[in-house]
Design a protein around this motif. Sequence first.
Motif, PDB file in Angstrom:
ATOM      1  N   UNK A  81       0.863  -1.284  -0.215  1.00  0.00           N
ATOM      2  CA  UNK A  81       0.027   0.025  -0.041  1.00  0.00           C
ATOM      3  C   UNK A  81       0.769   1.067  -0.096  1.00  0.00           C
ATOM      4  N   UNK A  82       2.160   1.126   0.378  1.00  0.00           N
ATOM      5  CA  UNK A  82       2.915   2.400   0.721  1.00  0.00           C
ATOM      6  C   UNK A  82       2.990   3.249  -0.478  1.00  0.00           C
ATOM      7  N   UNK A  83       3.693   2.805  -1.583  1.00  0.00           N
ATOM      8  CA  UNK A  83       3.754   3.352  -2.847  1.00  0.00           C
ATOM      9  C   UNK A  83       2.496   3.975  -3.332  1.00  0.00           C
ATOM     10  N   UNK A  84       1.530   3.100  -3.339  1.00  0.00           N
ATOM     11  CA  UNK A  84       0.159   3.318  -3.791  1.00  0.00           C
ATOM     12  C   UNK A  84      -0.423   4.684  -3.237  1.00  0.00           C
ATOM     13  N   UNK A  85      -0.214   4.920  -1.796  1.00  0.00           N
ATOM     14  CA  UNK A  85      -0.629   5.806  -1.032  1.00  0.00           C
ATOM     15  C   UNK A  85      -0.111   7.167  -1.561  1.00  0.00           C
ATOM     16  N   UNK A  86       1.265   7.014  -1.383  1.00  0.00           N
ATOM     17  CA  UNK A  86       2.142   8.282  -1.713  1.00  0.00           C
ATOM     18  C   UNK A  86       1.672   8.738  -3.387  1.00  0.00           C
ATOM     19  N   UNK A 118      -4.907  13.922   3.833  1.00  0.00           N
ATOM     20  CA  UNK A 118      -5.220  12.577   4.890  1.00  0.00           C
ATOM     21  C   UNK A 118      -4.529  11.424   4.182  1.00  0.00           C
ATOM     22  N   UNK A 119      -4.525  11.251   2.860  1.00  0.00           N
ATOM     23  CA  UNK A 119      -3.718  10.101   2.076  1.00  0.00           C
ATOM     24  C   UNK A 119      -2.309  10.340   2.253  1.00  0.00           C
ATOM     25  N   UNK A 124       2.051   7.765   5.685  1.00  0.00           N
ATOM     26  CA  UNK A 124       3.142   7.780   6.626  1.00  0.00           C
ATOM     27  C   UNK A 124       2.861   6.602   7.794  1.00  0.00           C
ATOM     28  N   UNK A 125       1.539   6.508   8.306  1.00  0.00           N
ATOM     29  CA  UNK A 125       1.112   5.742   9.200  1.00  0.00           C
ATOM     30  C   UNK A 125       1.413   4.257   8.797  1.00  0.00           C
ATOM     31  N   UNK A 126       0.911   4.014   7.408  1.00  0.00           N
ATOM     32  CA  UNK A 126       1.143   2.610   6.851  1.00  0.00           C
ATOM     33  C   UNK A 126       2.496   2.024   6.751  1.00  0.00           C
ATOM     34  N   UNK A 127       3.377   2.914   6.794  1.00  0.00           N
ATOM     35  CA  UNK A 127       4.761   2.478   6.904  1.00  0.00           C
ATOM     36  C   UNK A 127       5.113   1.626   8.087  1.00  0.00           C
ATOM     37  N   UNK A 128       4.286   1.954   9.192  1.00  0.00           N
ATOM     38  CA  UNK A 128       4.651   1.409  10.312  1.00  0.00           C
ATOM     39  C   UNK A 128       3.433   0.527  10.703  1.00  0.00           C
ATOM     40  N   UNK A 129       2.319   0.748  10.414  1.00  0.00           N
ATOM     41  CA  UNK A 129       0.907   0.040  11.009  1.00  0.00           C
ATOM     42  C   UNK A 129       0.057   0.038   9.586  1.00  0.00           C
ATOM     43  N   UNK A 130      -0.730  -1.132   9.584  1.00  0.00           N
ATOM     44  CA  UNK A 130      -1.899  -1.257   8.723  1.00  0.00           C
ATOM     45  C   UNK A 130      -3.119  -0.533   9.152  1.00  0.00           C
ATOM     46  N   UNK A 131      -3.325   0.457   8.755  1.00  0.00           N
ATOM     47  CA  UNK A 131      -4.633   1.418   9.235  1.00  0.00           C
ATOM     48  C   UNK A 131      -5.867   0.799   8.087  1.00  0.00           C
ATOM     49  N   UNK A 132      -7.109   1.003   8.346  1.00  0.00           N
ATOM     50  CA  UNK A 132      -8.061   0.547   7.582  1.00  0.00           C
ATOM     51  C   UNK A 132      -8.031   1.831   6.436  1.00  0.00           C
TER      52      UNK A 132
END
Length: 198
Positions: A81-86, A118-119, A124-132
């Motif tokens: 998800x990390x690259x997709x969110x960026x 917010x994305x 940034x959060x997803x780098x450390x933890x999987x949020x919904x």
Amino acid sequence: MGNINNILETLSKIISSIINPLIVAAFTFGILIYSNPSIQTKNTLFLISFLATTILPLITILYFIKLGKVTSIDAPIKEQRIQLLAIASIYHSLGFILLAYLGASPIVRGLMFCYAINTAIVWKITIYWKISIHMVGLGGPIVALWLVGYQHPLIMAMTIILVSISRLILKAHTPNQIIAGIILAMGLAYLELTYLFL
């Protein structure tokens, strides 16, 4: 018992597909743009919103699936998800710039701003933890619709509950990831929209 589990899983997949962040975004921008009689360039504004929040992210996801970087449209693994969110944050930022340039109403500009900021925060959060992401994608639009007068607490609460339960049944998230997603999205959207745009 196995039959009931299969039915619940199938229903959960349907709910997660229909009340998907990409669809929720298009639906919400459609309401905000087409229900406002003072907006003259409705189709142009909706097209920009639709491209920035739905079409371009979807094309990117499908491209990543083709490259083997993502296993499915939901990008179930945190690292996928990390690259997709960026990239999505960049699309949303460009959408915000275009909407601001074209003089979109404050709520339309504000919601796109929420998507961009917010994305980036979720990235940034997803780098450390999987949020919904499903819950994040639902929280902002609900707040935006509420602030402009679409106040339907029962429908909104039921939507949140249905999506939450479907994500739990599919084992896509823990309760903490779901709760964090909806609280983060609603809290940030409320602050951003009320203090910066409305």
